[in-house]
Design a protein around this motif. Sequence first.
Motif, short mmCIF file in Angstrom:
data_model
loop_
_atom_site.label_atom_id
_atom_site.label_comp_id
_atom_site.label_asym_id
_atom_site.label_seq_id
_atom_site.Cartn_x
_atom_site.Cartn_y
_atom_site.Cartn_z
N UNK A 131 0.83 -1.21 0.00
CA UNK A 131 0.00 0.00 0.00
C UNK A 131 0.86 1.25 0.00
N UNK A 132 1.96 1.23 0.75
CA UNK A 132 2.87 2.37 0.79
C UNK A 132 3.47 2.65 -0.58
N UNK A 133 3.92 1.59 -1.25
CA UNK A 133 4.52 1.75 -2.57
C UNK A 133 3.56 2.33 -3.59
N UNK A 134 2.31 1.84 -3.56
CA UNK A 134 1.29 2.36 -4.47
C UNK A 134 1.06 3.84 -4.23
N UNK A 135 0.95 4.24 -2.96
CA UNK A 135 0.65 5.63 -2.64
C UNK A 135 1.82 6.56 -2.98
N UNK A 136 3.05 6.09 -2.79
CA UNK A 136 4.21 6.92 -3.13
C UNK A 136 4.25 7.16 -4.64
N UNK A 137 4.11 6.07 -5.41
CA UNK A 137 4.15 6.20 -6.88
C UNK A 137 3.01 7.07 -7.38
N UNK A 138 1.82 6.89 -6.83
CA UNK A 138 0.67 7.69 -7.24
C UNK A 138 0.90 9.17 -6.93
N UNK A 139 1.51 9.44 -5.80
CA UNK A 139 1.77 10.84 -5.42
C UNK A 139 2.71 11.52 -6.41
N UNK A 140 3.68 10.76 -6.93
CA UNK A 140 4.65 11.34 -7.85
C UNK A 140 4.07 11.45 -9.25
N UNK A 141 3.67 10.31 -9.85
CA UNK A 141 3.29 10.30 -11.25
C UNK A 141 1.88 10.85 -11.51
N UNK A 142 0.95 10.61 -10.60
CA UNK A 142 -0.43 11.02 -10.84
C UNK A 142 -0.74 12.41 -10.30
N UNK A 143 0.08 12.90 -9.36
CA UNK A 143 -0.27 14.15 -8.69
C UNK A 143 0.80 15.23 -8.81
N UNK A 144 2.01 14.96 -8.34
CA UNK A 144 3.03 16.01 -8.30
C UNK A 144 3.53 16.40 -9.69
N UNK A 145 3.83 15.42 -10.53
CA UNK A 145 4.31 15.75 -11.88
C UNK A 145 3.25 16.52 -12.68
N UNK A 146 1.97 16.07 -12.69
CA UNK A 146 0.95 16.88 -13.37
C UNK A 146 0.79 18.27 -12.77
N UNK A 147 0.94 18.39 -11.43
CA UNK A 147 0.83 19.71 -10.79
C UNK A 147 1.92 20.65 -11.29
N UNK A 148 3.14 20.14 -11.36
CA UNK A 148 4.27 20.96 -11.83
C UNK A 148 4.09 21.33 -13.30
N UNK A 149 3.69 20.36 -14.13
CA UNK A 149 3.50 20.62 -15.56
C UNK A 149 2.39 21.64 -15.79
N UNK A 150 1.28 21.49 -15.09
CA UNK A 150 0.15 22.40 -15.29
C UNK A 150 0.49 23.81 -14.83
N UNK A 151 1.20 23.93 -13.70
CA UNK A 151 1.58 25.26 -13.20
C UNK A 151 2.48 25.97 -14.21
N UNK A 152 3.40 25.21 -14.82
CA UNK A 152 4.27 25.79 -15.84
C UNK A 152 3.50 26.28 -17.05
N UNK A 153 2.50 25.49 -17.47
CA UNK A 153 1.68 25.87 -18.62
C UNK A 153 0.82 27.10 -18.32
#
Length: 257
Positions: free
Chosen positions: A39-61
């Motif tokens: 469960x920890x691994x799933x949540x860490x990966x989801x936080x990076x690829x599904x949430x933080x990376x899109x947040x950074x990309x969208x803010x830049x755009x």
Amino acid sequence: MQVLAGLLIPFAGTTLGSAMVFFMRGMHKEIERLLLGFASGVMIAASVWSLLIPAIDMAGEQGQVAWVPAAGGFLGGMAFLLVLDSLIPHLHLESAEPEGVEAALKKTTMLVLAVTLHNIPEGMSVGVTFAGALIGDAGITMAGAFALAVGIAIQNFPEGAIISMPLRSEGVSRGRAFLYGALSGIVEPIGALVTIVLAEQIVSALPVFLAFAAGAMIYVVVEELIPEAQAGAHSNIGTVGVAIGFVIMMILDVALG
């Protein structure tokens, strides 16, 4: 209807996991550590690829300094869960002392509240990704949102079992243990719907919402899941679970997102 179905996927995972109380008498500690690590691994990966990376990309755009909404939202999510963790009375499986505000609640109630607290950020993360997919210019596809929902459901399955079977060992009937386990996940679709409504009202703040959900999930991982997965002998089993969960969620997000 498609979005509603997506929001219910994680709740289905919790419900199916809770149903294991009808088929299993108990859970070996080493299996429990493996599942907590997963469960920890799933949540860490989801936080990076599904949430933080899109947040950074969208803010830049949007013309913002890309890391500012991500950093602020992430810390805000951590602080939000810290406050909830400090206020809501709850009891973890391996703990003898309850946490949060002192309250005259049954042990079983506080066990359920502990898992419910974990599920709040998961519901937020699913809701905000579906909001991003609905808005259309957040760099998040509907397939990516479903990938996150499926990933959360996969890790909710063992979480449902981990709460329902200990309740059974506390003397709770199988039916009631299943019900309590399933109800601990009801906050996920509710939280997801609330997050969608808020995010759609403030589109420009979507990067903050995404990072906020990531911070809330990482808080749960660091504060609760990993310590429980590493408790006792054979802690490397929990580490193996983290690796498996992380890779599965990463593959789901990259392949379907």
